[in-house]
Design an enzyme around this catalytic site. Structure first.
Site, PDB file in Angstrom:
ATOM      1  N   GLU A 147      47.675  52.564  40.880  1.00 43.75           N
ATOM      2  CA  GLU A 147      46.497  52.640  40.005  1.00 43.75           C
ATOM      3  C   GLU A 147      45.263  52.595  40.901  1.00 43.75           C
ATOM      4  OE1 GLU A 147      46.961  49.190  37.569  1.00 43.75           O
ATOM      5  OE2 GLU A 147      48.639  50.000  36.435  1.00 43.75           O
ATOM      6  N   GLU A 156      41.448  52.701  41.723  1.00 43.80           N
ATOM      7  CA  GLU A 156      40.098  52.526  41.169  1.00 43.80           C
ATOM      8  C   GLU A 156      39.079  53.146  42.131  1.00 43.80           C
ATOM      9  OE1 GLU A 156      41.134  48.244  39.024  1.00 43.80           O
ATOM     10  OE2 GLU A 156      40.217  48.292  41.016  1.00 43.80           O
ATOM     11  N   ARG A 194      47.515  37.246  37.107  1.00 40.59           N
ATOM     12  CA  ARG A 194      46.993  38.332  37.935  1.00 40.59           C
ATOM     13  C   ARG A 194      46.342  37.846  39.232  1.00 40.59           C
ATOM     14  NH1 ARG A 194      47.424  40.935  33.041  1.00 40.59           N
ATOM     15  NH2 ARG A 194      47.520  43.229  33.147  1.00 40.59           N
ATOM     16  N   GLU A 208      54.800  44.793  40.540  1.00 45.29           N
ATOM     17  CA  GLU A 208      53.458  45.338  40.786  1.00 45.29           C
ATOM     18  C   GLU A 208      52.806  44.542  41.915  1.00 45.29           C
ATOM     19  OE1 GLU A 208      49.098  45.663  38.550  1.00 45.29           O
ATOM     20  OE2 GLU A 208      50.670  44.348  37.767  1.00 45.29           O
ATOM     21  N   ARG A 221      49.555  43.872  44.098  1.00 44.89           N
ATOM     22  CA  ARG A 221      48.163  44.045  43.690  1.00 44.89           C
ATOM     23  C   ARG A 221      47.160  44.029  44.854  1.00 44.89           C
ATOM     24  NH1 ARG A 221      47.140  43.333  38.442  1.00 44.89           N
ATOM     25  NH2 ARG A 221      45.161  42.241  38.773  1.00 44.89           N
TER      26      ARG A 221
END
Length: 449
Positions: free
Chosen positions: A134, A136, A318, A338, A340
């Site tokens: 993902e 950004e 998170r 995931e 991060r």
């Protein structure tokens, strides 16, 4: 494009049917910068048969001038037509594997590093390493503002869909361009920071996804430029707001079976998944300079801005380095890890390679996964983290590259050529940054010292 070509003949048929005049051959240097040269479509037969020669001496991390002859061998399965170029006498592109004049894979080619690591996974019984990054990024008014500070386009926040989101139309055009390039997009939205955005590609095999990541980055930039804007994947361009990350979802498959899934485990994680995650946690510090490779990367990896810095895993939390998403608990295909900490300015070939290598190391050596940390790790004191055995990622590129320089895992994964070049380049970057006198220092010290 509805279906990607598979062979050289497929590519030549499309080129003729669509009147493609030029084909750009793409590859990356070891830092992940996209490199390209263009050939006339009439040269495709020669390109597919023997590759196209070029001088590699000026490519960062490639060979010195006395041994600089390289061959770019196009991969026909990566052919696509560039949607931002004119349709009349259009332009296609293909990613290339870099070969030596002896027709051997070039050890300085990041694509080869990932291919080699995927082959190791196959030898261990894993047919697919699926990744879903993902990325950004920010839109700014221009690349070099007059006052030195990036000029944002909106004050929007997460998922905003109002006049606050100035990038709606540009994101839409970007998604359509990606789909024309054969890349399936699942989501697009405004991110947490002002003028910050995210477009999420559907997961794919790691090599295809590394190619897609390079394509994604240039597509975002090209469409932004069409509107007179500058798009950047710089990890932390604005002080005081969230930086840009590249949260990466990962899973290993054996055929159609998700090797991470166990329906009888309380977390629905197999022993393979637990050892894979444990491997990434154990080796996170030494591979940090690969997934966060710039001085600026470590301005993002600080507590309090959603960027994880503590080497722990969780299900909902998170603030942990690795999260096991619970969107579809107990669903085999959705079970994944995931990670991060990577940022979107990394070299995706090297990043996916070291992430996979660290996970495979955990599987091979039977690393034990600690209990998940469901507390907010930012709220723990240093003594509490120490007592729980939770390590922290390096705080600077200087610290990170010295950990990498001592890493047998990274040396084995990258190979001696890229490893030595990479460490040398990153030490030099850190040294150049370290001796700078910044505006912060002048503002703070000049009036009083």
């Amino acid at each position: 494009m509805s279906e990607r070509p598979k062979t050289a003949d497929d590519v030549k048929a499309i080129v003729e049917e669509r009147n493609i005049r030029f084909v750009r051959l793409w590859f990356t240097d070891i830092l992940g910068h996209l490199k390209s040269f263009s050939i006339n479509a009439a040269e495709l037969d020669d390109a597919f048969e023997g590759g196209m020669g070029f001088d590699g001496s000026s490519i960062t991390g490639f060979n010195a001038i006395e041994e600089s002859d390289m061959i770019a061998m196009p991969d026909p399965s990566t052919f696509a037509i560039l949607p931002w170029r004119p349709e009349e006498q259009g332009v296609g592109r293909m990613f290339c594997d870099i070969l030596t004049p002896e027709r051997e894979p070039y050890e300085g080619d990041p694509r080869y590093v990932l291919r080699r690591t995927l082959e190791r996974a196959r030898q261990m019984g894993f047919d697919h390493f699926y990744v879903g990054p993902e990325l950004e990024y920010f839109y700014f008014k221009n690349a070099k503002p007059d006052n030195g500070k990036p000029e944002i386009l909106d004050e929007g926040g997460y998922f905003d869909l109002t006049t606050l989101d100035a990038g709606t139309d540009v994101r839409r055009e970007t998604v359509l361009a990606l789909e024309r390039l054969g890349i399936h997009v699942e989501y697009s939205h405004h991110e947490v920071g002002p003028s910050q955005h995210e477009v999420d590609m559907r997961y794919a095999d790691a090599l295809e996804m590394a190619d897609n990541t390079m394509t994604y980055r240039i597509t975002v930039k090209e469409i932004a430029m069409k509107y007179g804007w500058h798009a950047t994947f710089m990890p932390k361009p604005l002080f005081g707001v969230n930086g840009s990350g590249m949260h990466t979802h990962q899973s290993l498959f054996q055929g159609d079976k998700n090797a991470f899934f166990d329906p009888n485990d309380q977390y629905f994680l197999s022993d393979t998944a637990k050892r894979f995650i444990a491997g990434q946690l154990r080796h996170a510090r030494e591979i940090s300079s690969i997934f966060a490779q710039w001085v600026n990367s470590y301005k993002r990896l600080v507590p309090g801005y959603e960027a994880p810095v503590y080497c722990a895993w969780s299900r909902r939390n998170r603030s942990a380095l690795i999260r096991v998403p619970l969107y579809h608990p107990g669903k085999e295909q959705a079970t994944r890890a995931e990670i991060r900490c990577p940022d979107p300015a990394c070299n995706p070939y090297l990043t996916f390679a070291v992430l996979l290598a660290a996970g495979l190391e955990g599987i091979e050596k039977g690393y034990e996964l600690p209990e998940p940390m469901e507390k907010n790790l930012y709220h723990l004191s240093p003594d509490e983290r120490k007592r729980l055995g939770i390590e922290q990622l390096p705080e600077t590129l200087g610290e990170a590259i010295e950990l990498t320089a001592e890493s047998e895992l990274v040396l084995r994964t990258l190979g001696e050529h890229i490893f030595n070049r990479y460490v040398e380049i990153k030490r030099q970057e850190w040294e150049e940054y370290r001796v700078q006198v910044t505006q912060w220092e002048l503002d703070r010290y000049l009036p009083v010292l």
